[in-house]
Motif scaffolding. Structure first.
Motif, short mmCIF file in Angstrom:
data_model
loop_
_atom_site.label_atom_id
_atom_site.label_comp_id
_atom_site.label_asym_id
_atom_site.label_seq_id
_atom_site.Cartn_x
_atom_site.Cartn_y
_atom_site.Cartn_z
N ARG A 94 -6.11 -0.91 11.29
CA ARG A 94 -7.16 -1.04 10.29
C ARG A 94 -8.49 -0.70 10.96
O ARG A 94 -8.67 -0.94 12.15
CB ARG A 94 -7.21 -2.47 9.74
N ARG A 140 4.96 -4.16 7.06
CA ARG A 140 5.08 -3.04 6.10
C ARG A 140 4.23 -1.86 6.54
O ARG A 140 3.10 -1.99 6.89
CB ARG A 140 4.59 -3.49 4.71
N ARG A 141 4.82 -0.68 6.56
CA ARG A 141 4.10 0.53 6.95
C ARG A 141 4.44 1.67 6.03
O ARG A 141 5.56 1.77 5.54
CB ARG A 141 4.49 1.00 8.36
N THR A 142 3.48 2.51 5.81
CA THR A 142 3.73 3.76 5.10
C THR A 142 4.44 4.70 6.09
O THR A 142 3.86 5.09 7.09
CB THR A 142 2.40 4.38 4.64
N TYR A 189 7.50 4.65 1.50
CA TYR A 189 6.33 5.54 1.43
C TYR A 189 5.88 5.58 -0.02
O TYR A 189 6.66 5.96 -0.90
CB TYR A 189 6.73 6.93 1.91
N TRP A 190 4.65 5.18 -0.27
CA TRP A 190 4.07 5.27 -1.62
C TRP A 190 3.10 6.43 -1.61
O TRP A 190 2.08 6.38 -0.93
CB TRP A 190 3.36 3.96 -1.95
N GLY A 191 3.45 7.48 -2.30
CA GLY A 191 2.63 8.69 -2.28
C GLY A 191 2.19 9.08 -3.67
O GLY A 191 2.87 8.82 -4.68
N THR A 192 1.02 9.71 -3.71
CA THR A 192 0.49 10.19 -5.00
C THR A 192 0.09 11.66 -4.89
O THR A 192 -0.74 12.15 -5.64
CB THR A 192 -0.75 9.36 -5.41
N GLY A 193 0.70 12.32 -3.91
CA GLY A 193 0.32 13.72 -3.65
C GLY A 193 1.03 14.69 -4.58
O GLY A 193 1.67 14.32 -5.56
#
Ligand SMILES: Cc1cc2nc3c(=O)[nH]c(=O)nc-3n(C[C@H](O)[C@H](O)[C@H](O)COP(=O)(O)O)c2cc1C
Length: 194
Positions: free
Chosen positions: A183, A14-16, A140-144
């Protein structure tokens, strides 16, 4: 194949993936339904099941971009408003198949602390990202942008104590390629064994 090996493989894979790197291909509706169903199996203290989703599918994703960009324009002081940022928000989802708005519904069980409700929704999101990865769907999990601006809560009719938790963009990449993960330190550096 060994089940543990499969699960660990998906977790690491899993990758952004920035939505700009998607190729514009669509993800089957049924797969997205599976991704949502996986969210519903997250751990939940007191069975509050606080995860909520609003899904923009296929042609509708442009509506998300329009909404996000307009919220930015309406709620940003003209002195700091950037046309470049407006355009980025407007076009961010152009190559996405789906955009899923994630929020936390604060239930009446106020004995469950908010941090536990946030944890439950984050677990739901991780379930979703893993099932997406298992189908070679990039995520893509974004909070921008305006995610945490009060205007976003208002746009989606959230109540005062509900929380925006981000936007999940789903799409496909060329040859289903995902970037290498990295990481800063190993798990050994973050763990004490007694
Ligand atoms: C709650 C949360 C919010 C995030 N918001 C953003 C964001 O706004 N923009 C972004 O580029 N990445 C965002 N990310 C993704 C991280 O940048 C990403 O997880 C990190 O770089 C590690 O990469 P990986 O997910 O590929 O392992 C967010 C991740 C989490 C957990």
């Amino acid at each position: 194949m060994d089940l543990s090996l499969i699960v660990r493989g998906i977790i690491k894979k899993r990758r952004t993936t920035p939505p700009e790197d998607f190729n514009g291909k669509k993800v089957d509706h049924q797969i997205v339904q599976e991704i949502l169903d996986a969210a519903n199996w997250a751990p939940t203290h007191g069975q509050t099941e606080p995860w909520r989703f609003i899904v923009y599918e296929y042609a509708k994703v442009s509506k998300f971009g329009q909404l996000h960009a307009e919220l930015y324009k309406k709620n940003t002081d003209p002195d700091v408003f950037l046309e470049k940022k407006y355009d980025k928000l407007l076009h961010r989802a152009d190559k996405a198949s789906h955009v899923i708005v994630v929020y936390l519904k604060r239930t009446d069980k106020k004995n469950i602390p908010l941090n536990e409700e946030i944890s439950a929704v984050a677990c739901a999101v991780q379930n979703m990202l893993l099932v997406a990865t298992s189908h070679n769907v990039a995520s893509y999990w974004g909070t921008g942008g305006m995610c945490y601006d009060p205007s976003m809560k208002e746009a989606f009719k959230l109540e005062e104590e509900d929380l925006m938790m981000g936007f999940i963009f789903l799409g496909k990449t060329q040859n289903d390629d995902l970037a290498e993960g990295k990481r800063n330190s190993s798990i050994g550096d973050k763990t004490i064994w007694i």
